[in-house]
Design a protein around this motif. Structure first.
Motif, short mmCIF file in Angstrom:
data_model
loop_
_atom_site.label_atom_id
_atom_site.label_comp_id
_atom_site.label_asym_id
_atom_site.label_seq_id
_atom_site.Cartn_x
_atom_site.Cartn_y
_atom_site.Cartn_z
N VAL A 168 0.81 -1.22 0.00
CA VAL A 168 0.00 0.00 0.00
C VAL A 168 0.85 1.27 0.00
N ILE A 169 2.12 1.15 -0.35
CA ILE A 169 2.95 2.35 -0.45
C ILE A 169 2.41 3.24 -1.56
N GLY A 173 5.92 7.29 -2.50
CA GLY A 173 6.76 6.59 -1.55
C GLY A 173 6.30 6.64 -0.12
N GLU A 174 5.22 7.36 0.17
CA GLU A 174 4.72 7.48 1.54
C GLU A 174 3.86 6.29 1.93
N ILE A 175 3.83 6.01 3.22
CA ILE A 175 2.87 5.06 3.78
C ILE A 175 1.69 5.82 4.37
N PHE A 176 1.98 6.77 5.26
CA PHE A 176 0.94 7.68 5.75
C PHE A 176 0.90 8.90 4.82
N LEU A 199 -8.10 1.86 5.13
CA LEU A 199 -8.87 1.65 3.90
C LEU A 199 -8.01 0.99 2.83
N ARG A 200 -6.77 1.44 2.69
CA ARG A 200 -5.89 0.85 1.68
C ARG A 200 -5.51 -0.59 2.04
#
Length: 243
Positions: A168-169, A173-176, A199-200
């Protein structure tokens, strides 16, 4: 070999709580290896002094200070610090605490079934008003992808398998998502970054709920979720609706 667990924590001006939160990770009953990664998001109180002093004699606590950039950026920074090492990554809100058996019990659920990617529990809310202190048990709902589409039912202090975080990256490149929780020094501009991540992740894994209080949540009036306005939520809902 038990999974290696990294707990990431983003702190901004929670000097009155952060040390107890860090201590709660050190006290965990989990028999595997745990490391704590704390990123101070440019606090203007005494947070960084307390964080750095606590970490200086501990070989499993890693700390860093950045310019105030928001909780999403701070959490992403902590995840970058632990990424190559960790099998499971947990979140600790800076004003919260883990109860003694939290990591042990959540990891057990995560390792029981391959398709379980997130584990979360219930918590006790601690409220203080002057010299009075109140405790309230807060029960979260059992996971349902359908129910999750209507409301956030997963607690922020969840544990997540890294193999599912890799799925889900975001393209940048972010996760959050940094658009969903920006710099507090610029005023409140959202706090839906947890919900967005759930959700992701729900498109790739099952989320397991443990109906037991495993955390302490301190309500101090500074909590970001208490500052949400309809206008800000509508702005962020457009991003959430695209997931």
């Amino acid at each position: 070999m038990l999974p290696k667990v990294a707990i990431v924590c983003a702190n901004y001006n929670y000097g009155r709580f952060i040390v107890e939160g860090m201590k709660s990770i050190q006290r965990q009953t989990y028999k595997g290896e745990i490391r704590l990664y704390v990123v101070d998001d440019g606090s203007s109180d005494d947070s960084w002094l307390k964080i750095s002093q606590f970490a200086k004699d501990k070989d499993n606590v890693y700390v860093k200070r950045i310019e105030n950039s928001g909780a999403s950026v701070a959490r992403n920074t902590a995840m970058e610090m632990c990424w190559e090492w960790a099998d499971i990554i947990g979140v600790l809100d800076a004003d919260d605490e883990y109860k003694l058996t939290k990591v042990e019990k959540l990891v057990e659920k995560l390792t029981e079934h391959p398709e379980v990617g997130v584990a979360y529990g219930d918590y006790d809310i601690h409220r203080s008003y002057g010299d009075k202190h109140y405790v309230k048990y807060e029960a979260k709902s059992p996971y349902s992808k359908k129910e999750l589409s209507f409301r956030c039912m997963v607690h922020s202090n969840a544990l997540i398998k890294k193999e599912y975080l890799e799925k889900v990256i975001l393209p940048n490149g972010e996760i959050f998502d940094s658009r969903l929780h920006g710099p507090a020094s610029q005023g409140f501009i959202g706090c839906t970054e947890d919900y967005d991540l759930w959700l992701r992740l729900s498109n790739h894994c099952i989320m397991c709920h443990i109906p037991e209080s495993l955390s302490i949540v301190n309500e101090s009036g500074q909590n970001q979720s208490m500052k949400m306005t309809p206008e800000i939520f509508q702005q962020q809902a457009q991003i959430l609706g695209s997931r």
